[in-house]
Design a protein around this motif. Structure first.
Motif, PDB file in Angstrom:
ATOM      1  N   SER A   1       1.053  -1.221  -0.089  1.00 23.31           N
ATOM      2  CA  SER A   1       0.047  -0.031   0.086  1.00 23.31           C
ATOM      3  C   SER A   1       0.828   1.269   0.045  1.00 23.31           C
ATOM      4  O   SER A   1       0.544   2.228  -0.900  1.00 23.31           O
ATOM      5  CB  SER A   1      -1.090   0.033   1.121  1.00 23.31           C
ATOM      6  OG  SER A   1      -1.986  -1.194   1.132  1.00 23.31           O
TER       7      SER A   1
ATOM      8  N   VAL B   1      -5.177   0.035   1.604  1.00 24.06           N
ATOM      9  CA  VAL B   1      -5.541   0.731   2.653  1.00 24.06           C
ATOM     10  C   VAL B   1      -6.792   0.584   3.434  1.00 24.06           C
ATOM     11  O   VAL B   1      -7.002   0.390   4.532  1.00 24.06           O
ATOM     12  CB  VAL B   1      -5.402   2.227   2.455  1.00 24.06           C
ATOM     13  CG1 VAL B   1      -5.801   3.350   3.374  1.00 24.06           C
ATOM     14  CG2 VAL B   1      -3.967   2.644   1.896  1.00 24.06           C
TER      15      VAL B   1
ATOM     16  N   TRP C   1      -7.697  -0.812   7.158  1.00 27.77           N
ATOM     17  CA  TRP C   1      -8.573  -0.159   8.112  1.00 27.77           C
ATOM     18  C   TRP C   1      -9.364  -1.453   8.644  1.00 27.77           C
ATOM     19  O   TRP C   1      -9.711  -1.472   9.786  1.00 27.77           O
ATOM     20  CB  TRP C   1      -9.603   0.638   7.237  1.00 27.77           C
ATOM     21  CG  TRP C   1      -9.252   2.075   7.217  1.00 27.77           C
ATOM     22  CD1 TRP C   1      -8.837   2.832   6.203  1.00 27.77           C
ATOM     23  CD2 TRP C   1      -9.161   2.820   8.640  1.00 27.77           C
ATOM     24  NE1 TRP C   1      -8.647   4.109   6.514  1.00 27.77           N
ATOM     25  CE2 TRP C   1      -8.861   4.261   7.817  1.00 27.77           C
ATOM     26  CE3 TRP C   1      -9.475   2.835   9.647  1.00 27.77           C
ATOM     27  CZ2 TRP C   1      -8.820   5.399   8.488  1.00 27.77           C
ATOM     28  CZ3 TRP C   1      -9.347   4.143  10.481  1.00 27.77           C
ATOM     29  CH2 TRP C   1      -8.878   5.309   9.727  1.00 27.77           C
TER      30      TRP C   1
ATOM     31  N   CYS D   1      -3.521   5.602   7.594  1.00 31.10           N
ATOM     32  CA  CYS D   1      -4.896   5.550   6.766  1.00 31.10           C
ATOM     33  C   CYS D   1      -5.541   6.505   6.645  1.00 31.10           C
ATOM     34  O   CYS D   1      -6.229   7.134   5.641  1.00 31.10           O
ATOM     35  CB  CYS D   1      -5.674   4.426   7.440  1.00 31.10           C
ATOM     36  SG  CYS D   1      -4.838   2.769   7.395  1.00 31.10           S
TER      37      CYS D   1
END
Length: 180
Positions: free
Chosen positions: A20, A51, A55, A100
């Motif tokens: 990411s 991402v 989360w 994030c």
């Protein structure tokens, strides 16, 4: 969670985080340093999906830690889990959450250039994310659009509650271990 699932997740999560970050760096380099083509677009879009997966992982880890500390088997969890491990999990989740939110800020800026008072690249977004999450708020970068203000409010509330919840737990754990 089964040990089989844990052993599978252990190498996947760092790879997902690394990919990411790489994808977001590729996306940030387009069009200044890299040409915009199907490969760079795919890498950037896949990084955003990564991402999102991070989360979900964060929510799962935070819920697991809360369950371990406050759940029915909390005494057993606290006896078998070293404090350094809990501290490492909580700190890693905090850092990943800041990252994030930074990605979310970059995404907002890509869709609305006036979402913030200044242009946010990934570096500035990480800085702003940390300053917001710690509720420091220097004021050099501020949200302008409604969505940006909403996301910043969410991050401030998340950071405040996270600090209060988890770091008060560590104070209690340290006192409990010291008395034993």
């Amino acid at each position: 969670m089964t040990s089989r699932m844990r052993s599978w997740l252990r190498p996947v999560v760092p790879l997902l985080v690394g990919y990411s970050i790489f994808g977001l760096l590729v996306e940030a380099a387009v069009p200044r340093f890299l040409p915009e083509n199907s490969l760079t677009t795919f890498v950037g879009e896949a990084a955003k999906a990564g991402v999102f997966a991070i989360w979900l992982y964060l929510i799962w880890r935070i819920a697991g830690t809360l369950q371990g500390i406050y759940g029915a088997g909390s005494a057993r969890y606290l006896e078998r889990t070293p404090i350094w491990r809990i501290l490492m999990d909580v700190t890693a989740a905090y850092i990943l959450a800041a990252f994030c939110f930074a990605v979310l800020y970059v995404y907002l800026v890509r869709h609305d250039a006036n979402a913030f008072s200044t242009e946010l690249n990934l570096g500035n977004a990480i800085y702003f994310s940390i300053v917001s999450m710690t509720t420091t708020g220097y004021g050099d970068i501020s949200p302008r659009s409604g969505w940006a203000k909403f996301v910043v409010c969410l991050q401030i509330m998340f950071g405040f509650l996270y600090n209060v919840l988890f770091f008060s737990i560590f104070a209690g754990l340290a006192g409990q271990r010291r008395s034993n």
